[in-house]
Scaffold this active site. Structure first.
Site, mmCIF file in Angstrom:
data_model
loop_
_atom_site.group_PDB
_atom_site.id
_atom_site.type_symbol
_atom_site.label_atom_id
_atom_site.label_comp_id
_atom_site.label_asym_id
_atom_site.label_seq_id
_atom_site.Cartn_x
_atom_site.Cartn_y
_atom_site.Cartn_z
ATOM 1 C CG ASP A 99 -8.991 -3.034 -3.194
ATOM 2 O OD1 ASP A 99 -8.230 -2.052 -3.328
ATOM 3 O OD2 ASP A 99 -10.065 -3.129 -3.815
ATOM 4 C CB SER A 100 -10.949 -1.157 2.195
ATOM 5 O OG SER A 100 -10.049 -1.932 2.932
ATOM 6 C CG PHE A 148 -8.286 6.795 5.843
ATOM 7 C CD1 PHE A 148 -8.071 5.912 6.880
ATOM 8 C CD2 PHE A 148 -8.488 6.273 4.563
ATOM 9 C CE1 PHE A 148 -8.059 4.532 6.661
ATOM 10 C CE2 PHE A 148 -8.472 4.896 4.327
ATOM 11 C CZ PHE A 148 -8.260 4.024 5.389
ATOM 12 N N GLY A 149 -10.808 8.825 4.596
ATOM 13 C CA GLY A 149 -11.825 8.376 3.645
ATOM 14 C C GLY A 149 -13.244 8.733 4.086
ATOM 15 C CE1 TYR A 150 -17.032 7.756 0.099
ATOM 16 C CE2 TYR A 150 -15.248 6.133 0.147
ATOM 17 C CZ TYR A 150 -16.095 6.961 -0.559
ATOM 18 O OH TYR A 150 -16.005 7.018 -1.921
ATOM 19 C CG ASP A 151 -12.872 6.364 8.867
ATOM 20 O OD1 ASP A 151 -13.505 5.373 8.469
ATOM 21 O OD2 ASP A 151 -11.670 6.316 9.195
ATOM 22 C CE LYS A 206 -11.300 2.937 10.391
ATOM 23 N NZ LYS A 206 -10.629 3.676 9.319
ATOM 24 C CG ASN A 219 -4.384 4.948 2.467
ATOM 25 O OD1 ASN A 219 -4.108 5.439 3.550
ATOM 26 N ND2 ASN A 219 -5.598 5.015 1.934
ATOM 27 C CB THR A 241 -0.945 0.041 1.232
ATOM 28 O OG1 THR A 241 -1.806 1.173 1.120
ATOM 29 C CG2 THR A 241 -0.190 0.129 2.538
HETATM 30 P P1 ITT Z 1 -3.767 1.379 -1.665
HETATM 31 O O1 ITT Z 1 -4.470 0.796 -2.843
HETATM 32 O O2 ITT Z 1 -2.417 1.953 -1.962
HETATM 33 O O3 ITT Z 1 -3.727 0.418 -0.494
HETATM 34 P P2 ITT Z 1 -6.096 3.163 -1.576
HETATM 35 O O4 ITT Z 1 -6.378 4.427 -0.814
HETATM 36 O O5 ITT Z 1 -6.211 3.184 -3.075
HETATM 37 O O6 ITT Z 1 -4.639 2.636 -1.123
HETATM 38 P P3 ITT Z 1 -8.294 1.244 -1.413
HETATM 39 O O7 ITT Z 1 -8.362 1.159 -2.887
HETATM 40 O O8 ITT Z 1 -8.362 -0.025 -0.631
HETATM 41 O O9 ITT Z 1 -6.985 2.026 -0.945
HETATM 42 O O10 ITT Z 1 -9.423 2.152 -0.753
HETATM 43 C C1 ITT Z 1 -10.481 2.669 -1.433
HETATM 44 C C2 ITT Z 1 -11.043 3.851 -0.720
HETATM 45 O O11 ITT Z 1 -11.959 3.382 0.279
HETATM 46 C C3 ITT Z 1 -10.074 4.757 0.034
HETATM 47 O O12 ITT Z 1 -9.496 5.708 -0.809
HETATM 48 C C4 ITT Z 1 -10.994 5.389 1.067
HETATM 49 O O13 ITT Z 1 -11.708 6.461 0.494
HETATM 50 C C5 ITT Z 1 -11.976 4.262 1.360
HETATM 51 N N1 ITT Z 1 -11.596 3.520 2.563
HETATM 52 C C6 ITT Z 1 -10.845 2.389 2.638
HETATM 53 N N2 ITT Z 1 -10.705 2.010 3.917
HETATM 54 C C7 ITT Z 1 -11.367 2.929 4.667
HETATM 55 C C8 ITT Z 1 -11.573 3.102 6.051
HETATM 56 O O14 ITT Z 1 -11.060 2.275 6.933
HETATM 57 N N3 ITT Z 1 -12.308 4.143 6.438
HETATM 58 C C9 ITT Z 1 -12.832 5.013 5.561
HETATM 59 N N4 ITT Z 1 -12.669 4.933 4.237
HETATM 60 C C10 ITT Z 1 -11.943 3.893 3.800
#
Ligand code: ITT
Length: 196
Positions: free
Chosen positions: A69-70, A150-153, A173, A9, A7
């Protein structure tokens, strides 16, 4: 044994290190291999992208590799943004852009149920991969709250809680999240493989 976390991230990497017990392993991340290009995440599922990231980084480094991948799967949106969570508002886009788009798409909807899902893939240096997953169910609120995570948290309230992931302390979390559940499954399934 050397293990590369596939990753770039930094938030995700911090959570993985806080959750997973890597004792006895030499662990680094894709940040330590700046010459390796970003893996193109063009799979149609979280599983496909997790495997792709783990396999490409394992082959490029000659090490074992673990990838996460999330995505956020929203019931009223048929599972979107799902595998497109990172680029929901288009490319390039910020976390704030994605959150704003999610709120627009859910405007006026009463069903706000959603879940985060994480797929973890582990690849050996030859590219043989396996996966596990973890989910966390909850609700999408009407406006962002909190600054942790981060992200949608800031929009996600996990089931059984009143606070968003961005309002909860990181330790909480990391106790209940999709990533924590996936990493616990990874530990249970792969401990013998990861033993030094
Ligand atoms: P890598 O592929 O380098 O690991 P990325 O940011 O592209 O990093 P993902 O494709 O897995 O990672 O994640 C997709 C998005 O989902 C990510 O940019 C966030 O917006 C969201 N996301 C993932 N995990 C999250 C979390 O724990 N809480 C909130 N949002 C999350």
């Amino acid at each position: 044994m050397n293990l590369v976390i596939a990753t770039r991230n930094a938030h995700k990497l911090e959570e993985i290190h806080a959750i997973f017990d890597f004792r006895g392993l030499e662990v680094c991340s894709a940040f330590d291999f700046p010459h390796i290009p970003d893996v193109v995440e063009d799979g149609e599922t979280l599983e496909a992208n997790a495997v792709k990231k783990a396999v490409e980084i394992a082959r490029a480094t000659g090490c074992w590799s673990m990838a996460d991948d999330s995505g956020l799967e929203v019931a009223a949106l048929g599972g979107a943004p799902g595998v497109y969570s990172a680029r929901y508002a288009g490319e390039p886009c910020s976390y704030a852009d994605n959150n704003a788009k999610l709120l627009r798409e859910l405007a006026g909807r009463s069903d706000r149920t959603a879940r985060f899902r994480t797929v973890i893939a582990l690849s050996d240096p030859a590219g043989n991969a396996r996966t596990v997953q973890g989910c966390c169910a909850g609700q999408i609120i009407e406006a962002p709250r909190g600054t942790n995570g981060f992200g949608y948290d800031p929009l996600f309230v996990p089931e059984g809680h009143a606070l968003t992931f961005a309002e909860l302390p990181a330790e909480e979390k990391n106790r209940i999240s999709h990533r924590a559940r996936a990493l616990h499954a990874a530990h249970a399934a792969w401990a013998p493989l990861l033993r030094p």
